[in-house]
Write an enzyme that holds these catalytic residues in place. Structure first.
Site, mmCIF file in Angstrom:
data_model
loop_
_atom_site.group_PDB
_atom_site.id
_atom_site.type_symbol
_atom_site.label_atom_id
_atom_site.label_comp_id
_atom_site.label_asym_id
_atom_site.label_seq_id
_atom_site.Cartn_x
_atom_site.Cartn_y
_atom_site.Cartn_z
ATOM 1 N N PRO A 65 -0.536 4.458 23.519
ATOM 2 C CG PRO A 65 -0.165 2.156 23.409
ATOM 3 C CD PRO A 65 -0.667 3.311 22.602
ATOM 4 C CE LYS A 170 -0.600 11.985 32.749
ATOM 5 N NZ LYS A 170 -1.608 11.555 33.696
ATOM 6 C CE LYS A 245 3.745 6.849 28.565
ATOM 7 N NZ LYS A 245 2.377 6.862 28.084
HETATM 8 P P1 NAD Z 1 -3.963 1.026 26.476
HETATM 9 O O1 NAD Z 1 -2.732 0.294 26.136
HETATM 10 O O2 NAD Z 1 -5.051 0.349 27.249
HETATM 11 O O3 NAD Z 1 -4.644 1.608 25.127
HETATM 12 C C1 NAD Z 1 -3.943 2.085 24.036
HETATM 13 C C2 NAD Z 1 -4.627 1.543 22.794
HETATM 14 O O4 NAD Z 1 -4.017 2.101 21.629
HETATM 15 C C3 NAD Z 1 -4.513 0.025 22.658
HETATM 16 O O5 NAD Z 1 -5.817 -0.548 22.600
HETATM 17 C C4 NAD Z 1 -3.747 -0.158 21.343
HETATM 18 O O6 NAD Z 1 -4.160 -1.294 20.607
HETATM 19 C C5 NAD Z 1 -4.091 1.125 20.615
HETATM 20 N N1 NAD Z 1 -3.175 1.476 19.524
HETATM 21 C C6 NAD Z 1 -1.826 1.456 19.499
HETATM 22 N N2 NAD Z 1 -1.378 1.856 18.295
HETATM 23 C C7 NAD Z 1 -2.471 2.149 17.542
HETATM 24 C C8 NAD Z 1 -2.673 2.605 16.218
HETATM 25 N N3 NAD Z 1 -1.648 2.839 15.391
HETATM 26 N N4 NAD Z 1 -3.941 2.784 15.769
HETATM 27 C C9 NAD Z 1 -4.996 2.540 16.576
HETATM 28 N N5 NAD Z 1 -4.877 2.089 17.856
HETATM 29 C C10 NAD Z 1 -3.622 1.903 18.325
HETATM 30 O O7 NAD Z 1 -3.486 2.355 27.253
HETATM 31 P P2 NAD Z 1 -4.394 3.334 28.144
HETATM 32 O O8 NAD Z 1 -4.365 2.891 29.563
HETATM 33 O O9 NAD Z 1 -5.693 3.550 27.450
HETATM 34 O O10 NAD Z 1 -3.501 4.668 28.088
HETATM 35 C C11 NAD Z 1 -3.486 5.483 26.921
HETATM 36 C C12 NAD Z 1 -2.655 6.712 27.237
HETATM 37 O O11 NAD Z 1 -3.244 7.419 28.338
HETATM 38 C C13 NAD Z 1 -1.205 6.405 27.657
HETATM 39 O O12 NAD Z 1 -0.379 7.346 27.061
HETATM 40 C C14 NAD Z 1 -1.246 6.522 29.177
HETATM 41 O O13 NAD Z 1 0.019 6.896 29.715
HETATM 42 C C15 NAD Z 1 -2.275 7.616 29.359
HETATM 43 N N6 NAD Z 1 -2.969 7.584 30.649
HETATM 44 C C16 NAD Z 1 -3.407 6.407 31.175
HETATM 45 C C17 NAD Z 1 -4.057 6.396 32.395
HETATM 46 C C18 NAD Z 1 -4.558 5.101 32.991
HETATM 47 O O14 NAD Z 1 -4.940 5.107 34.195
HETATM 48 N N7 NAD Z 1 -4.607 4.003 32.250
HETATM 49 C C19 NAD Z 1 -4.279 7.599 33.083
HETATM 50 C C20 NAD Z 1 -3.858 8.799 32.511
HETATM 51 C C21 NAD Z 1 -3.200 8.787 31.278
#
Ligand code: NAD
Length: 293
Positions: A65, A170, A245
């Site tokens: 995250p 980004k 964020k």
């Molecule tokens: P999300 O919260 O759905 O997924 C993150 C996952 O990481 C969660 O399932 C959480 O349990 C896991 N996690 C946290 N700590 C952990 C650890 N120590 N070990 C293993 N797993 C762990 O978030 P997302 O939407 O998948 O986004 C992930 C990243 O991508 C973020 O940085 C976000 O800003 C970026 N991003 C998201 C999008 C979008 O549209 N969702 C688009 C571009 C970039």
């Protein structure tokens, strides 16, 4: 190639599934059991901990995250730098602070690891369709080593420069997107207040100098465009809190460098106001309704 994938959330899970489809054996770990179950169902190998998943990995991909999660997983007492083999290539795809990204990469390098930052653009739809854009920072040789895997998850792989550069690009892109969404919403609102049909207004501006990505592909005004979040009560898409964020990362980065980003600052405040009004989970195009009542 043996790959460990850590962080199987909204983005990480479909990205990992595309690697499985491409024939790679993927060991994965997430703190949430439901994500691990979905990963297993699609042919992944779920592990009980991050250190177990990375044990014999050629490549370790993280999709977490925020900055603090990346710092904890890589630099913590039993973190990746302490438990993984330095022969593993480290690829962090999370969107985090460029400063933190550089610090983690430097710590990795000091322990003999190669590490790149590779945040993405394209959202969950791009993650599912393997059409993400990767913005990559790190040494050319390491980027080239990662490229065959990144190409299985994305369409465009850009090398932006040294460690942290992917994160910087980004942050710049998403600051522009946040500003563009606010500006486009304001123009549409003003037209509507004058009694102009928002579809007619959008069509004309799309062929005039106000033309932009939001107007053409992600119109925030309900009823103008099908298959975008504004046509389904702003459900799905890219959340207000995620945009908040990213604008926080942009303004923090600007403040570190004494760079002037007045529109970025103002945008962050406006998305914050919108989030505090209870809209944090809605798509960021719902900013169209800011102070609408
Ligand atoms: P999300 O919260 O759905 O997924 C993150 C996952 O990481 C969660 O399932 C959480 O349990 C896991 N996690 C946290 N700590 C952990 C650890 N120590 N070990 C293993 N797993 C762990 O978030 P997302 O939407 O998948 O986004 C992930 C990243 O991508 C973020 O940085 C976000 O800003 C970026 N991003 C998201 C999008 C979008 O549209 N969702 C688009 C571009 C970039």
């Amino acid at each position: 190639m043996k790959v460990a994938f850590l962080g199987l959330g909204n983005m990480g899970l479909p990205m990992a599934l595309n690697l499985i489809k491409a024939g790679h054996q993927i060991k994965g770990f997430d703190l949430v059991q439901a994500q691990l179950d979905a990963f297993k169902l699609a042919g992944g190998v779920p592990m009980n901990s991050a250190s177990e998943a990375v044990l014999d990995a050629d490549v370790i991909i993280t999709m977490l995250p925020a900055s603090r999660h990346v710092e904890a997983l890589y630099l913590g007492d039993s973190g990746l730098l302490a438990t993984a083999s330095p022969k593993s290539l480290l690829i962090d795809c999370s969107t985090i602070s460029p400063k933190v990204s550089q610090a983690v990469a430097a710590a990795a390098k000091s322990k003999g690891f190669a590490m790149i930052d590779a945040p993405v653009s394209g959202g969950t739809a791009g993650a599912q369709a393997a059409s993400l854009t990767f913005m990559v920072g790190g040494d050319v040789a390491d980027v080239d080593r990662a490229r065959p895997l990144l190409e299985k998850m994305g369409k465009n792989i850009f090398h932006a420069g040294a460690s942290g550069s992917g994160q910087t690009v980004k942050v710049c892109n998403n600051m522009l997107l946040g500003i563009q969404m606010l500006g486009t919403s304001e123009a549409l609102r003003l037209g509507v207040a004058n009694g102009i049909d928002p579809k007619v207004l959008s069509d004309i501006m799309s062929k005039s100098s106000g033309r932009n990505w939001v107007l053409e592909l992600y119109n925030p005004c309900p009823g103008v465009m099908e298959n975008v979040p504004s046509s389904r009560a702003y459900a799905g898409g890219f959340g207000v809190d995620l945009m908040l964020k990213d604008l926080g990362l942009a303004t923090e980065n600007a403040s570190d460098l004494d760079a002037n980003v007045p529109l970025g600052e103002l945008s962050r405040k406006l998305y914050e106001e919108h989030s505090k009004a209870g809209n944090g989970q809605l798509d960021f195009s719902s900013i169209f309704n800011l102070r609408a009542d």
